[in-house]
Enzyme design. Sequence first.
Site, PDB file in Angstrom:
ATOM      1  N   HIS A 279      13.830  26.873  53.863  1.00 17.58           N
ATOM      2  CA  HIS A 279      13.372  25.562  53.387  1.00 17.58           C
ATOM      3  C   HIS A 279      13.381  25.409  51.869  1.00 17.58           C
ATOM      4  CE1 HIS A 279      12.234  24.473  57.405  1.00 17.58           C
ATOM      5  NE2 HIS A 279      11.280  25.379  57.493  1.00 17.58           N
TER       6      HIS A 279
HETATM    7 ZN   LIG Z   1      10.371  28.031  61.380  1.00 16.19          ZN
END
Ligand SMILES: [Zn+2]
Length: 376
Positions: free
Chosen positions: A134
């Site tokens: 992320h």
């Molecule tokens: Zn995850």
Amino acid sequence: MTRNVLIYTDELANAEYTPSHPFKPVRAKIFLELLNRYYHLHDDSFKIERPGPLNEELLYLFHEKPYIDMLRKANDGQFEPEMLAVGLGTEENPVFKGMFSLALAIAGGTYRGAMMLFDGDARCVFDPVSGLHHAGRAHASGFCYVNDIAIAIKALLPKGAKIVYIDVDVHHGDGVQDAFYGTNQVFTISLHESGETLFPGTGFEKEIGTGQGRGFNVNVPFRAGTDDEVYLSTFDAIVPPLVKCFRPDIVFAQIGGDAHRIDHLAHLNLTNNGYKQVIARINELSPRILAMGGGGYNVYKTAALWALAWSALVGAEPEDKFAGLVGGMMYGPEVDAGSLDDRPFVLAGPEKEMCRDHAARIVRYIRETVFPIHGI
Ligand SMILES: [Zn+2]
């Protein structure tokens, strides 16, 4: 040749963000205990590699300097309000002492693993603490500060390596997608719970790349509740044809254990068996593979899933060396979570139909829009 390499250091496995934070590097230690219990690790084909931290210059292959400056500043654990603008100092991405050093140590492992594969020093590298998919160019997100995956892939591209990235963590691999959205040098595929019900809210099927990269980014968002059967048939319909067509030298696989049905941060219904079969299928498509641990928030279950992934990757069946001992042995607070076996789970009724229909629609869309770009 050492075929199978485990990236591991006690320092890394003993690290933590904050005591209450759900991301637990200690999973790596439990994983190693399971490997020692179930597999024969002590032969010439296996090696534990203990890499040092990433050279800081390599951070800029993906990240922007002002963000890295901020991370470096946060390393002493002192929060300052300006950090919030880059995602630092939230409950999700806390500021804590040694955080920049930890991020460098994690990224150093991924980088070392990638280079070992490129140099032919291994067929399979497993790095349980890596896979922070992320992290963005200039912000922290979803427990991820430095995008070890994007950095390692970008380091390999000038060497001419063809890379496929497959992400089966339950969350969309948004940071990696973003890193390679406009290029056809890397094929990125993320299978995850739909952004309609789960963080980070992206990864819809229409996100297929842009410019040169159009058709080289594939998202498979599953409906919440999806079970092994729907997951595996969808995987088979989409992933093998695309990967075979692209013909990678190295596959980077983010194999987070949070798609498992007992994971409390998400809502898919995979079992150990489904997970193991997915990893086996990815392995079949991979001349060389870097498996990165990613997410998974039931500590014992995730370690057990990784042990099963290990089976699939190295082609060894687990064998319990402690079986038959008085009292036996159990891992973790829950018998179920520590066991390598799960009870089968098959979704039924209207919910199953909805999951099936949703997946069928995604398959149709990708076959109609992405497959023709590759002549399939
Ligand atoms: Zn995850």
